[in-house]
Design a protein around this motif. Sequence first.
Motif, mmCIF file in Angstrom:
data_model
loop_
_atom_site.group_PDB
_atom_site.id
_atom_site.type_symbol
_atom_site.label_atom_id
_atom_site.label_comp_id
_atom_site.label_asym_id
_atom_site.label_seq_id
_atom_site.Cartn_x
_atom_site.Cartn_y
_atom_site.Cartn_z
ATOM 1 N N PRO A 1 0.832 -1.212 0.000
ATOM 2 C CA PRO A 1 0.000 0.000 0.000
ATOM 3 C C PRO A 1 0.861 1.254 0.000
ATOM 4 N N THR A 2 0.507 2.194 -0.850
ATOM 5 C CA THR A 2 1.286 3.422 -0.957
ATOM 6 C C THR A 2 0.413 4.524 -1.525
ATOM 7 N N ARG A 3 0.928 5.724 -1.513
ATOM 8 C CA ARG A 3 0.262 6.878 -2.112
ATOM 9 C C ARG A 3 1.338 7.808 -2.649
ATOM 10 N N CYS A 4 0.968 8.690 -3.549
ATOM 11 C CA CYS A 4 1.923 9.612 -4.153
ATOM 12 C C CYS A 4 1.543 11.049 -3.839
ATOM 13 N N VAL B 1 5.158 -6.690 -23.858
ATOM 14 C CA VAL B 1 6.017 -5.618 -23.351
ATOM 15 C C VAL B 1 7.407 -5.750 -23.953
ATOM 16 N N SER B 2 7.923 -4.614 -24.423
ATOM 17 C CA SER B 2 9.294 -4.545 -24.915
ATOM 18 C C SER B 2 9.883 -3.205 -24.479
ATOM 19 N N PHE B 3 10.792 -3.249 -23.498
ATOM 20 C CA PHE B 3 11.484 -2.051 -23.036
ATOM 21 C C PHE B 3 12.906 -2.022 -23.594
ATOM 22 N N LEU B 4 13.514 -0.866 -23.550
ATOM 23 C CA LEU B 4 14.893 -0.729 -24.012
ATOM 24 C C LEU B 4 15.850 -1.344 -22.993
ATOM 25 N N ASP B 5 16.884 -2.019 -23.489
ATOM 26 C CA ASP B 5 17.877 -2.601 -22.588
ATOM 27 C C ASP B 5 18.989 -1.593 -22.292
ATOM 28 N N GLU B 6 20.024 -2.041 -21.596
ATOM 29 C CA GLU B 6 21.100 -1.139 -21.170
ATOM 30 C C GLU B 6 21.791 -0.442 -22.333
ATOM 31 N N LYS B 7 21.784 -1.050 -23.493
ATOM 32 C CA LYS B 7 22.434 -0.464 -24.661
ATOM 33 C C LYS B 7 21.456 0.312 -25.541
ATOM 34 N N GLY B 8 20.246 0.507 -25.054
ATOM 35 C CA GLY B 8 19.264 1.268 -25.806
ATOM 36 C C GLY B 8 18.590 0.488 -26.908
ATOM 37 N N ARG B 9 18.686 -0.840 -26.901
ATOM 38 C CA ARG B 9 18.056 -1.674 -27.913
ATOM 39 C C ARG B 9 16.717 -2.216 -27.406
ATOM 40 N N PRO B 10 15.722 -2.339 -28.273
ATOM 41 C CA PRO B 10 14.448 -2.940 -27.840
ATOM 42 C C PRO B 10 14.672 -4.387 -27.409
ATOM 43 N N SER B 11 14.176 -4.720 -26.248
ATOM 44 C CA SER B 11 14.317 -6.093 -25.765
ATOM 45 C C SER B 11 13.322 -6.992 -26.470
ATOM 46 N N VAL B 12 13.552 -8.284 -26.368
ATOM 47 C CA VAL B 12 12.628 -9.254 -26.949
ATOM 48 C C VAL B 12 11.255 -9.100 -26.284
ATOM 49 N N THR B 13 10.215 -9.109 -27.092
ATOM 50 C CA THR B 13 8.856 -8.911 -26.581
ATOM 51 C C THR B 13 8.430 -10.089 -25.716
ATOM 52 N N GLU B 14 7.891 -9.754 -24.553
ATOM 53 C CA GLU B 14 7.428 -10.790 -23.630
ATOM 54 C C GLU B 14 5.928 -10.635 -23.396
ATOM 55 N N ARG B 15 5.262 -11.791 -23.229
ATOM 56 C CA ARG B 15 3.834 -11.781 -22.896
ATOM 57 C C ARG B 15 3.717 -11.922 -21.382
ATOM 58 N N VAL B 16 3.321 -10.849 -20.713
ATOM 59 C CA VAL B 16 3.387 -10.777 -19.249
ATOM 60 C C VAL B 16 2.144 -10.082 -18.699
ATOM 61 N N PHE B 17 2.057 -10.091 -17.347
ATOM 62 C CA PHE B 17 0.964 -9.411 -16.655
ATOM 63 C C PHE B 17 1.517 -8.150 -15.979
ATOM 64 N N VAL B 18 0.826 -7.032 -16.166
ATOM 65 C CA VAL B 18 1.249 -5.766 -15.567
ATOM 66 C C VAL B 18 0.947 -5.799 -14.073
ATOM 67 N N LEU B 19 1.913 -5.361 -13.266
ATOM 68 C CA LEU B 19 1.717 -5.322 -11.820
ATOM 69 C C LEU B 19 0.780 -4.172 -11.455
ATOM 70 N N PRO B 20 -0.174 -4.396 -10.569
ATOM 71 C CA PRO B 20 -1.105 -3.324 -10.183
ATOM 72 C C PRO B 20 -0.405 -2.309 -9.276
ATOM 73 N N PRO B 21 -0.929 -1.100 -9.195
ATOM 74 C CA PRO B 21 -0.350 -0.091 -8.309
ATOM 75 C C PRO B 21 -0.732 -0.347 -6.861
ATOM 76 N N GLY B 22 0.045 0.233 -5.953
ATOM 77 C CA GLY B 22 -0.272 0.133 -4.532
ATOM 78 C C GLY B 22 -1.189 1.232 -4.057
ATOM 79 N N SER B 23 -1.448 2.226 -4.911
ATOM 80 C CA SER B 23 -2.355 3.313 -4.558
ATOM 81 C C SER B 23 -3.785 2.951 -4.952
ATOM 82 N N GLN B 24 -4.699 3.808 -4.591
ATOM 83 C CA GLN B 24 -6.120 3.551 -4.831
ATOM 84 C C GLN B 24 -6.424 3.515 -6.321
ATOM 85 N N ILE B 25 -7.211 2.545 -6.718
ATOM 86 C CA ILE B 25 -7.677 2.470 -8.105
ATOM 87 C C ILE B 25 -9.074 3.071 -8.168
#
Length: 535
Positions: free
Chosen positions: A90-93, A389-413
Amino acid sequence: MSDPILVAKHGDIECFLLPALANRHGLITGATGTGKTITLQSIAESLSRIGVPVFMADVKGDLSGITQTGTLPDKVAKILKDRGLPEPAPTRCPATLWDVFGEQGHPVRATVTDMGPLLLARMLELNDIQSGVLQLVFKIADDNGLALLDMKDLRAMLQHVGDNASQFTTEYGNISAASIGAIQRGLLQIEEQGGDKFFGEPMLDIGDFMQTVPWPPGSPSAHAPQGGAAQARGGPSPARGQGVVNILVADKLLKAPRLYATFLLWMLSELFETLPEVGDLDKPKLVFFFDEAHLLFDDAPPALVERIELVVRLVRSKGVGVFFVTQNPLDVPDKVLAQLGNRVQHALRAFTPRDQKAVKAAAETMRANPKVGDMSKAITELAVGEALVSFLDEKGRPSVTERVFVLPPGSQIGPIAPEQRKALMADSLVAGVYEKMSDRESAYEALKGRAAISATAAQGAKAARGTAPGGAADDSGVLGGLKDVLFGSTGPRGGKREGLAESAARSAMRSIGSAVGREIIRGVLGGILGGGRRR
């Protein structure tokens, strides 16, 4: 170096957003109800936690919940357990609420001059000729030292240029009354939508988007103090800790899409023009999330699209990251899309040919992964909260696309209550700074003063013409009587009395064919006009 941000996972697969590469921009896409808003809130919350200020437009009112500590509903807890995901702490911003209309947040204003003719022309939906006239009006105002701050300044300037168009044609070009009228009508429409509240002073200091607040007691504090314009005005100067989340209340603003898009583009341009070059940092100075991003590009002229592309490409060196949030990847022009390195693709539905084209385009622009298989098919099969999801790696290259679940936030939805909103505004770092509009002397007051001076001068000249040097009126006394005798007069009922000069002239004209007649004319007219006799 800031720690990587865990955004999504599936089993042993984890996808991290590297803060040092968050200024390489990003794209979050997906159909309605697939989880874009949750992804946005989760990433914004994580950035705030590492001390990065965030700006995001809240078009549905849901994002305001990031300001309150969240509680995990039983249904969501079960889903997380089934997917093997950890429950969020649990958190808030800390947050600052903004509202162009000044109703549900602190007012946001810009001057007409700062907005400029290009963005203003788009807001008013002007054609090329009308846009050219608007540019001339701005140029004339600049050359004459007339400040255009609010809507009445621009209206007064348009009227002044329209009334005196002939004086400006040679130097500036043709200024048609029809174009002036079209611009005035466009301003009237903006006023009816409440857009006139956006123009004026005090103007937004872009530094107020880049605030941080101290960590809660017992939490580690990081780096040196940093603050925005509110701190420069004598406000608190907290140690760098959590980044403040700037939430633009946009539910009402979205009903005026031109105003919404122009406002967002103005803010991005303001950042680009104001902030110094900093190169690559270990984490961004600010991250923008543009929800309903397609509105930035809908019916935008080529010159404006080029400007957006230029700003997006170069604002990275200012330490600013930009994430576009939209339903369809095709909503973003290719030149802009090429600048967006971090990708989160939620489900798309392929019900129409355009939808199928969008799915194919999204699949082709992400780095393939044999484990995922057919990317186009995977995009249509994603569950709510699931993404490619495909984020840039340490060298600025697009990473291999992964099929994943997004983590929910700790703040109020979900949205906050009106009482919570009022409390946030009262405790804000910019409370009391922007609430009261100022109106210093500008084009409206200057032109109004000139008109008053001209009217006074005209009345004085008229009075001078109607008064003899001795103080007697021309139409009275000896001079008035002499004039009536020579040139005639008008009676009380409109009858005309003939004067000596008129009688003599008419008589002379009857005799104009003879030499005697010609001599009479010369003699009479010469005597009246004071001419000498010929020798």
